[in-house]
Design a protein around this motif. Structure first.
Motif, short mmCIF file in Angstrom:
data_model
loop_
_atom_site.label_atom_id
_atom_site.label_comp_id
_atom_site.label_asym_id
_atom_site.label_seq_id
_atom_site.Cartn_x
_atom_site.Cartn_y
_atom_site.Cartn_z
N GLU A 204 0.83 -1.21 0.00
CA GLU A 204 0.00 0.00 0.00
C GLU A 204 0.86 1.26 0.00
O GLU A 204 0.49 2.27 -0.58
CB GLU A 204 -0.90 0.01 1.23
CG GLU A 204 -2.00 -1.04 1.21
CD GLU A 204 -2.78 -1.06 2.51
OE1 GLU A 204 -2.41 -0.30 3.43
OE2 GLU A 204 -3.75 -1.82 2.59
N LYS A 205 1.99 1.21 0.64
CA LYS A 205 2.86 2.38 0.74
C LYS A 205 3.85 2.47 -0.41
O LYS A 205 4.68 3.39 -0.46
CB LYS A 205 3.60 2.36 2.08
CG LYS A 205 2.67 2.44 3.29
CD LYS A 205 3.44 2.35 4.59
CE LYS A 205 2.46 2.37 5.77
NZ LYS A 205 1.70 3.64 5.83
N GLY A 206 3.81 1.52 -1.32
CA GLY A 206 4.70 1.55 -2.47
C GLY A 206 6.12 1.12 -2.15
O GLY A 206 7.04 1.39 -2.92
N LEU A 207 6.31 0.45 -1.03
CA LEU A 207 7.65 0.02 -0.64
C LEU A 207 7.99 -1.36 -1.18
O LEU A 207 9.15 -1.77 -1.11
CB LEU A 207 7.76 0.02 0.89
CG LEU A 207 7.51 1.36 1.58
CD1 LEU A 207 7.54 1.21 3.09
CD2 LEU A 207 8.54 2.39 1.13
N LEU A 208 7.00 -2.07 -1.65
CA LEU A 208 7.20 -3.45 -2.11
C LEU A 208 6.15 -3.76 -3.17
O LEU A 208 4.99 -3.37 -3.02
CB LEU A 208 7.06 -4.42 -0.92
CG LEU A 208 7.58 -5.84 -1.09
CD1 LEU A 208 9.10 -5.84 -1.20
CD2 LEU A 208 7.14 -6.69 0.10
N ASP A 209 6.57 -4.47 -4.24
CA ASP A 209 5.59 -4.84 -5.27
C ASP A 209 4.98 -6.19 -4.95
O ASP A 209 5.48 -6.95 -4.10
CB ASP A 209 6.23 -4.86 -6.67
CG ASP A 209 7.41 -5.82 -6.76
OD1 ASP A 209 7.22 -7.04 -6.55
OD2 ASP A 209 8.55 -5.34 -7.03
N ALA A 210 3.90 -6.54 -5.62
CA ALA A 210 3.14 -7.75 -5.31
C ALA A 210 3.96 -9.01 -5.52
O ALA A 210 3.88 -9.96 -4.73
CB ALA A 210 1.86 -7.80 -6.16
N GLN A 211 4.73 -9.07 -6.59
CA GLN A 211 5.52 -10.26 -6.87
C GLN A 211 6.58 -10.49 -5.79
O GLN A 211 6.77 -11.62 -5.33
CB GLN A 211 6.19 -10.14 -8.25
CG GLN A 211 7.00 -11.38 -8.64
CD GLN A 211 7.59 -11.27 -10.04
OE1 GLN A 211 7.36 -10.28 -10.73
NE2 GLN A 211 8.32 -12.29 -10.46
N SER A 212 7.26 -9.43 -5.39
CA SER A 212 8.27 -9.56 -4.34
C SER A 212 7.63 -9.98 -3.02
O SER A 212 8.18 -10.81 -2.28
CB SER A 212 9.02 -8.24 -4.14
OG SER A 212 9.71 -7.88 -5.33
N ALA A 213 6.45 -9.43 -2.74
CA ALA A 213 5.76 -9.77 -1.50
C ALA A 213 5.37 -11.24 -1.47
O ALA A 213 5.42 -11.89 -0.42
CB ALA A 213 4.53 -8.89 -1.32
N ALA A 214 4.98 -11.79 -2.61
CA ALA A 214 4.54 -13.18 -2.66
C ALA A 214 5.69 -14.15 -2.42
O ALA A 214 5.47 -15.28 -1.97
CB ALA A 214 3.89 -13.47 -4.02
N ASN A 215 6.91 -13.72 -2.69
CA ASN A 215 8.06 -14.60 -2.56
C ASN A 215 8.81 -14.44 -1.24
O ASN A 215 9.85 -15.06 -1.05
CB ASN A 215 9.03 -14.35 -3.72
CG ASN A 215 8.43 -14.72 -5.06
OD1 ASN A 215 7.64 -15.66 -5.16
ND2 ASN A 215 8.79 -13.96 -6.09
N LEU A 216 8.29 -13.61 -0.34
CA LEU A 216 8.99 -13.36 0.92
C LEU A 216 8.93 -14.58 1.83
O LEU A 216 7.88 -15.20 2.00
CB LEU A 216 8.37 -12.16 1.64
CG LEU A 216 8.65 -10.77 1.09
CD1 LEU A 216 7.90 -9.73 1.90
CD2 LEU A 216 10.14 -10.47 1.10
#
Length: 214
Positions: free
Chosen positions: A2-14
């Motif tokens: 939401e804050k633009g600090l992380l994209d969806a693809q990167s978030a899914a792979n955390l």
């Protein structure tokens, strides 16, 4: 995201560990409104950068429903503390140097009673005295020929009566063993250059414990 600090693809792979590291992202804040204490997005990133500047590390452990632990490790040299070494009979004590204001010779003839306290006039102020021999359980010792170390505790000045002032030193702070933890007025220990053990005084705890004993 939401804050633009992380994209969806990167978030899914955390991974779990990588998710915890998001706390250290600059600008990250979970507060919806800014207050005097939080919400500005300046927090753990500053903590980590300052610890890293000290050649230290900070790690997070977190488990849902159990809690979170922050592990901060810094070099041992940061545990070096300037102290004023004093003695009480044969015992050595280390007083944190920052609250120490002055040292003077005690004239017992000028000691007066103030409520339950012994007190003496010090620079036109009434100074309450803490007889460390009473706190340390040194029975039967006279305080004549002793010195007073003036310290500031909680905005007030107190005079600690000691046998001898040995001088300023820099010590490495050692934690107390399990049997000695929780002793009122003791914050740790150190080993002197000649191999003797000196107890590090917790001034706030010392004054509180002494007041209760009066």
């Amino acid at each position: 995201m939401e804050k633009g600090l992380l994209d969806a693809q990167s978030a899914a792979n955390l991974s779990h560990e990588e998710s915890l590291q998001l706390v250290f992202l600059p600008g990250l804040s979970t507060k919806e409104q800014i207050s005097e204490l939080s919400g500005r997005g300046v927090g753990m990133d500053v903590v980590r950068s300052n610890i890293s500047a000290l050649n230290g590390t900070v790690q997070i452990e977190s488990a849902l429903g159990k809690g979170t632990a922050f592990h901060i490790r810094v070099p041992l040299t940061l545990a070096i503390q300037p102290v004023l070494m004093v003695s009480l009979d044969a015992r050595l004590f280390a007083l944190p140097l920052q609250p120490v204001l002055d040292v003077f010779f005690l004239d017992e003839s000028k000691v007066r009673r103030l409520d339950r306290w012994d007190a003496v006039l010090y620079r036109k102020e009434t100074l309450r005295l803490v007889r460390m021999s009473r706190w340390a359980g040194t029975m039967g010792r006279s305080d004549r020929g002793a010195h007073v170390v003036v310290v500031r505790v909680g905005g007030e000045k107190f005079g600690l009566i000691v046998s001898q002032v040995r001088g300023r030193e820099e010590i490495v702070v050692k934690p107390l063993g399990r049997m000695l933890r929780g002793l009122a007025g003791i914050g740790g220990a150190t080993v002197t250059g000649d191999g003797r053990v000196a107890l590090i005084v917790d001034l706030g705890g010392l004054v509180a414990a002494y007041e209760q004993s009066l």
